[in-house]
Write a protein that holds these residues in place. Structure first.
Motif: not given
Length: 152
Positions: A96, A99-100
């Motif tokens: 995650w 992805t950020q």
């Protein structure tokens, strides 16, 4: 050779000094492409290189599954141990965060240079891996979001 090649040459020297073959190979390939006048390849490398690299990295990680060296039972056993559960959770969090980082790099291209310098430093002197910019940009995005929360 013009001065435009100097940053790549400096990174190449640092990579050689730091004994990092991945960065040495990457920089050498870019220099060869540039010196051969194939600069029209650069946009494609920039646009698709990350996805291709992640695909190859994923293939490398999944190869033991393809070879049958890791069974379904062993995968399920990961849910039964503390280290397995922690690894699953951390893997999800880091995915995650990366992805950020990808979103952050697209929205804040000015940060790319600083992340590259930091990553090259980490790769050359701390024997890190060059996948750092994606995770690092995700961490930067999270820190900036936290700082923005405190400003309000």
């Amino acid at each position: 050779m013009n001065w435009d090649n100097m940053p790549l040459l400096v990174i190449l020297v640092l990579a050689v000094i730091g004994n990092n073959h991945s960065v040495s190979l990457a920089v050498s390939a870019l220099l060869i492409i540039k010196l051969m006048g194939l600069t029209t390849w650069f946009p494609s490398i920039e646009n698709y290189g990350l996805n291709i690299g992640i695909t190859i990295l994923t293939m490398a990680v999944l190869t033991p599954l393809a070879q049958g060296r890791i069974s379904i039972g062993e995968m399920l056993d990961a849910f039964k141990t503390q280290s397995g559960l922690i690894a699953i959770i951390v893997g999800m969090i880091v995915s995650w965060v990366a992805t950020q980082g990808m979103y952050f790099l697209k929205a804040s291209p000015e940060a790319t240079t600083a992340l590259i310098v930091g990553t090259i430093g980490g790769v050359c002197f701390l024997h890190g891996l060059a996948i750092g910019p994606l995770i690092a940009s995700g961490v930067v995005a999270m820190i900036l979001n936290l700082l923005n929360l405190f400003k309000q």
